[in-house]
Each structure stands twice: as structure tokens, then as C-alpha cells.
Write a protein that holds these residues in place. Sequence first.
Motif, mmCIF file in Angstrom:
data_model
loop_
_atom_site.group_PDB
_atom_site.id
_atom_site.type_symbol
_atom_site.label_atom_id
_atom_site.label_comp_id
_atom_site.label_asym_id
_atom_site.label_seq_id
_atom_site.Cartn_x
_atom_site.Cartn_y
_atom_site.Cartn_z
ATOM 1 N N ALA A 72 0.818 -1.211 0.000
ATOM 2 C CA ALA A 72 0.000 0.000 0.000
ATOM 3 C C ALA A 72 0.851 1.259 0.000
ATOM 4 O O ALA A 72 0.572 2.219 -0.734
ATOM 5 C CB ALA A 72 -0.934 -0.005 1.202
ATOM 6 N N THR A 73 1.889 1.277 0.797
ATOM 7 C CA THR A 73 2.718 2.486 0.877
ATOM 8 C C THR A 73 3.629 2.625 -0.335
ATOM 9 O O THR A 73 3.871 3.745 -0.807
ATOM 10 C CB THR A 73 3.557 2.479 2.159
ATOM 11 O OG1 THR A 73 4.299 1.256 2.258
ATOM 12 C CG2 THR A 73 2.681 2.622 3.387
ATOM 13 N N SER A 74 4.101 1.508 -0.879
ATOM 14 C CA SER A 74 5.003 1.590 -2.038
ATOM 15 C C SER A 74 4.262 1.860 -3.342
ATOM 16 O O SER A 74 4.868 2.276 -4.329
ATOM 17 C CB SER A 74 5.826 0.299 -2.169
ATOM 18 O OG SER A 74 4.991 -0.817 -2.392
ATOM 19 N N LEU A 75 2.949 1.636 -3.350
ATOM 20 C CA LEU A 75 2.135 1.888 -4.543
ATOM 21 C C LEU A 75 1.114 3.001 -4.308
ATOM 22 O O LEU A 75 0.245 3.235 -5.151
ATOM 23 C CB LEU A 75 1.403 0.613 -4.958
ATOM 24 C CG LEU A 75 2.268 -0.624 -5.228
ATOM 25 C CD1 LEU A 75 1.396 -1.860 -5.414
ATOM 26 C CD2 LEU A 75 3.170 -0.419 -6.435
ATOM 27 N N GLY A 76 1.234 3.683 -3.194
ATOM 28 C CA GLY A 76 0.179 4.556 -2.720
ATOM 29 C C GLY A 76 -0.037 5.842 -3.474
ATOM 30 O O GLY A 76 -1.031 6.539 -3.223
ATOM 31 N N THR A 77 0.847 6.207 -4.414
ATOM 32 C CA THR A 77 0.600 7.390 -5.244
ATOM 33 C C THR A 77 0.023 7.021 -6.603
ATOM 34 O O THR A 77 -0.306 7.912 -7.395
ATOM 35 C CB THR A 77 1.903 8.184 -5.469
ATOM 36 O OG1 THR A 77 2.862 7.334 -6.108
ATOM 37 C CG2 THR A 77 2.463 8.696 -4.147
ATOM 38 N N GLY A 78 -0.082 5.718 -6.870
ATOM 39 C CA GLY A 78 -0.623 5.286 -8.153
ATOM 40 C C GLY A 78 0.415 5.350 -9.256
ATOM 41 O O GLY A 78 1.608 5.594 -9.015
#
Length: 771
Positions: free
Chosen positions: A332-338
Motif C-alpha cells: 500500500a505504501t510503495s504503490l500509494g501514489t498510483g
Amino acid sequence: MTRPTSPTRSPQRLDDAVTGGIGDSPSRPDSTLKVTGEYAYSSDLWAEDMLWGSTLRSPHPYARIRSVDVSEALKQPGVHAVLTHQDVPGENVYGLKVSDTPVLAVDVVRHQGEPVALVAADHPETARRALAKIVVAYEVLEPVTDPERAAHDDTLPELHPGGNIVRYQPVVQGDPEAEAEVVVSDVYTMGMQDQAFLGPESGLAIPGEDGGVDLFLATQWLHVDQKQTARALGLPLDKVRFTMSGVGGAFGGREDLSMQIHCCMLALHTGKPVKMVYNRLESFYGHVHRHPAKMYYEHGATKDGKLVYVKARMYFDGGAYASKTPVVVSNATSLGTGPYVVPNVRIEGWGVYTNNPPCGAMRGLGAVQPAFAYELQMDKLAGALGMDPVRLRQINAVREGASLHTGQVLDSPAPVAELLERLARMPLPPEDTTTPRDVRTLPGGLSNTSHGEGVVRGVGYSVIIKNVSYAEGVDDYSTARVRLEVIGGAPVALVHTAAAEVGQGLITVHQQIARSELGVERVTIHPADTQVGDAGSSSASRQTYITGGAVRDACAAVRQAVFDRVARRFGEDSAGLTLTGGKVVSATGAVLDLVEVLGEEAIEETREYHHLRTYKMDPVTGQSRRVHVQHAYAAHRAVVEVDTGLGLVKVVQLDCAQDVGKAVNPDAVVGQIQGGSTQGLGLAVMEEIKVREGKIRNPSFTDYLIPTILDTPPMRIDVLERADPHSPYGVRGVGEPPTISATPAVVNAIRDATGLNLTHTPVSPEQLCGS
């Protein structure tokens, strides 16, 4: 539907003389049996003189166990065993990432449905009657149910040693205090989703003459199940043998243990085969679900739409035990900016313990929740800017060579802008202007609830990024054993892996690879078991990539051994040989029949395939040179109609464009995208486990709704093939990405239709009607 075009083929390996190879769409070998109802699932297993196992579960989310009295249950005629934690022969603990889950509860239960005791009897009804006679004295405690509070409130009870935080992960890039001309923010929540596989948990354990046990089961990861079970049984690995049986769906819910240890304990204790099959109610309690989430998001941009910063705080409710919560926080945090270039980022993610139902892996693990939030944010930002939402996404889209907010550079194609362009060019479905309208085409139409009054249409877009395979330094690998021999006068390849076929068509892919690499038509797949090396889990969209790579490499080794044999026996140069149509062909055109080359001497090779190394995220900054080995991209456009009076939604069309790298089996790729899209639609408008004070209120398919064929709209599927140079055949994961992008597209379409600022999924009639 657009089929993949211009497949990349290697003349040396991919052979046009053999049908059913890479790039073809051969029929699945299990398809006829499944559609006729003859396929044997794990719940169909039977053994002579077998017993039935059943589980006593806690009715309370949080309680101390004062005593357990099994005496009356043991007196029940037909009962062969009643076991508690005192009967666990090895370690009374297991877990995927953290060993924190009791095999059977000792002094406390941490969630409703936690196993407390086991019964084995000669009939399933006898076992259930015996369960009712077990007397457990509980001291009921107040449950911890708010994940955000659990992350910060030190006055709450510690559910596990070390506190209630399973993992905290920040990611910081650039200036976390950056400012922007246009700012949008909101709080987004996602409910708990169930995997809703059709075949509940089941298995058959048979005690072995060597003191060990054989378990035939439906699972997603044979070897990790074997290791956890062996430790609990106090047995060496070679005495705990697992074999895959038919799996009726998985979607992450079979990564954690359910009945594995319990079934084996009962079999070893009684000396008889024991079968366990959960009913649907018990299945809801017996496996993990998707993590509910609460996410605070803020996006800042320039007036021309360039993203300046993203700030986010995300809370993930892991429930009573850790399971995959650490991975959820990582993803979630590593992909959290889309799939966007953002120069300044501050993201914080918490995964916490509560007394809610345990949560773990589910399709799109950890990427689904933030995608819902950042894609609704992009539409909200487009509205604030007065900009087309597709154009806004394209302006900020990542491309090959771009850096993510973790510092990882994308080293393979990232056609995000192209996916959106392809979607935008697809024609929209025409609006029905007939009067009166056919009620079957309206929201709730089959119930004749409306004749078109108050029905409005909306269109929504989304595009997402998804990691493929394991990450953060985990050595992701798979093992394959391939044997080539003559059977019935023809060359036959046997492929043996421990990879779990869970309905995704993996066995077909393995056959395709072997046909292409070895140039033979007949390929048999050995049942998956623990008698071959680990293949990892059928999760993270990784099996075609990782186990496919292992099968390819094992086939290549077999092929080379064939060439070496030809060189030795017939004096040909092995460097100039090829396999084609069951023949060995030399550079000079000489042809040898493969049957003659093999004779009675089979060739067998085993190989491991490892992907590129990944690295852990820095615990303070979240930076990493390579968090994930591969990324996949999918985009959706949803067209919906909403009855604003009744709060009913009909998804009129759900189109998808996705990059798959290489379509090994084009028909299967389209099927995976359709299935994933439907699962994402379910999360958008209907699927939610309702939990109140730690208790599940709707543990059945009567009250937990999933999409049927009547809810599934037409779908145009546009498949791109932008090969990943680092993966076998250029493949990317396929199944999970459309699950992720479908949900925000549908919700954005509903927001477009109604003008409501919807921030929770699934969208309920109450939200749409303002009650």
C-alpha cells in the motif's frame, strides 16, 4: 474484444509445427470435467473407514478461557477423539509472516470463530452433536475494534506482546511540506471483502505407516502449509506429505492455514483417515478476508494539472492475527501514489491488531485500498481544475524510466497513458431513449422497481499500478522437474511442480511452455505435491512468471540433454540442432525421430528459477532501489445508471485496457481480465462483510452478496503486449490488476451520475439516498 497481436516468437524454441504452444489458446484439460460436474474437488475425497472432523469455535471476539470440559463430548457414541491445545504434539503456533496464531486457543480467544477444540467422529452430524456438548467457560472482554485508535491509543489492551501495531511504514520523497496551487483532500474507507470462493475449505488426512501423515487438500501454497503443519505436529518435513486436490477458487483466502493442522492432528491421534469440510458459515469464520482500510489523502497540483505532492495516512485492520498484514502495508505504501509521477510525497501506513476477524491475502493484496483512494482523488482534482479526468491522468502518468516515490526506477514498459487513450477511443454504449424502457435494462429492473424515472447515467475512469511477485528482499523462486520419455510409441513430456492450480489455468500454461520448448504434442502434468521443490504461492500474479520460468528452464535443460545425446550417438554438432514436431533436425537438414533418440532411456531435469533481486524499504524513508520486481498496469472505464430514488446501481458497461507483457494463452488472458473486473465490480457496489463489535453479521451468501451473471455487464477488453525484458517470454501478471482498477472506475461513474462525494466502497443504497 481486441486480441493480442504480433506475438514475439523465438524460431529456435517456439515451434509452429506443434499446436497448443505459447501464444495459442488450447482447451484446458480440466474444462470438460468441471462444466459437467465430474471434476473431483477436495471436498469429494473419500477413504475407507474414514472419520469426520469438526471444530468448536469461540462465539466471542475477545474473552479469557477459564475452563474447557470435554467429558460429555467424549461419551457421545461414535466419537473417536476430542482434542484441545493440550493435545497439540508440537508447537501450538503458526503464521505466514509472524508466528502468532494458536493452533487451538489456550487461555484467550482474540476473534469470533477462533478454534478452541476438535472432534473426530464416524459421521459429520455426530461430530457436530459432540461439539455442542463441549462446555467452555469464558470471561468476556471488551473487544478492540477501531484500527486507527489501536495504532495510537496506548490505553487499549495489548492484544499481542509488543503492542497492537503489526507494521508501521513511512515513505518520504522530496519535500513532504510542499505546497500547491490547487489542493483536494478527503477520507476514504473500504469495507471488509470476502474471497467468496465456491469451494469451502476441505481436506483428507491419512496417517502413514511411518508415523507421518498424507494430506490431500485445496490450498495455494503446499510447501508453506507443510512447514507450518510439520512444526505444529512435531514431525520432520519428510513425514508430512501434502498433495493438491481440486480447488474451487482461492483469491488469497487459502494462503493461510485453516483445517490443515487440525485434520492431521485428528488423523494421527485416531490412526484413521479424517476428512474435514467446512460449511459456508464456518468458511466465513475459518479464513482471512480483505483488510478494511481508512485512508486520509491530500493531493496538490499546479493550475495546469501537474501533481506537486501527495500526502496520505492509511490504516489497515489486520484483525486478530498478523497473516499478510506486513505485506499489505508494504504494498500500500510503495504503490500509494498510483501510476503517476509525484515529486513530493509523504505516506504513512499502519497495519494493526484488533479483535475483528483476521485479514490476510486477497486478490490485489494491499494495492486495492490505496487505488480506490488515489483514483477518486484524481477525479476530485480534475473537477477542481475543470479538466478532463483522462487528460489529468495522462499528464501525470509514469513511463518507462520514471522513478516511483520509493526511488525505484521503472525498467520495463509502462504504457499508462496509452491504456487511457485506448479506453477513451472506445465507443460509449448508446443511451436507451425508448419510452417506456424495457425494465430489464434498468437498475433493479428484474424486480420491476422502476420504469426509468429518476435514472441517471455516469461515466468513470481509473488506471492503476500493481506489483507482481514477492517483494522487499524475499527470494522469489520456483522449482520444476521435466521428464521426456517414450510412451505408447510417442514422445511424452511430464511436468512436475508444486504450483497450485486454483482455477487460473496454470496447468494449461505449463503444457504450452513444454510443447513450445520441446516440440512435442503430448504433455502430462503431474499432480502438484511436496515431493518436488517449492513453487511458492499461487498469489501476487506470479505463477506464469516464476513457475513458468522454472518450467521453461527445465525444458531447456532437457532439450540440451537430447542434443548432447544426439551428438554422442550420431556425431551431429549439438549447437546446430533443433526440436520440431517430435523430430531432431540438424543444421544440414538431417532429421532424426525423437522416439529413436530417446529409446527406453528417459531424460529428466530439475531447475529453479529466481527473479531479479528486490530490496527492503528503508524503515524511516521507505526508499529502496527495487521494492518490486515487476509492475503491471490496467485501466477501466465504467458506464453506470443509477436510480436516485431507490439508490440502485446498474453497471451498463465495464471496459478494460491492460498490458499483459505477453499473452501466453490469449483466451485465458481475456477470461482472467473479465473475472477480475467482475470481482472489482462486486467490491464497488455490493460486497462487504458487516462487522459490529467484532462480530460478523452476514456470514452467508444470502446476506453477503456477490455479482451474478445478471450483474455482469458487457466488457470490451483491449490487450496490449509490451514485453518485460526481465521475465520469461516477456509476461506480466494478469489476474489481479483488473480487480483493482474496476472498483474506482465504477465508483467514479456513480459519482459522475449523482454528483455525490462518495468516499466508501461498496456504495450502498443508503449512501445514494442520503439516509
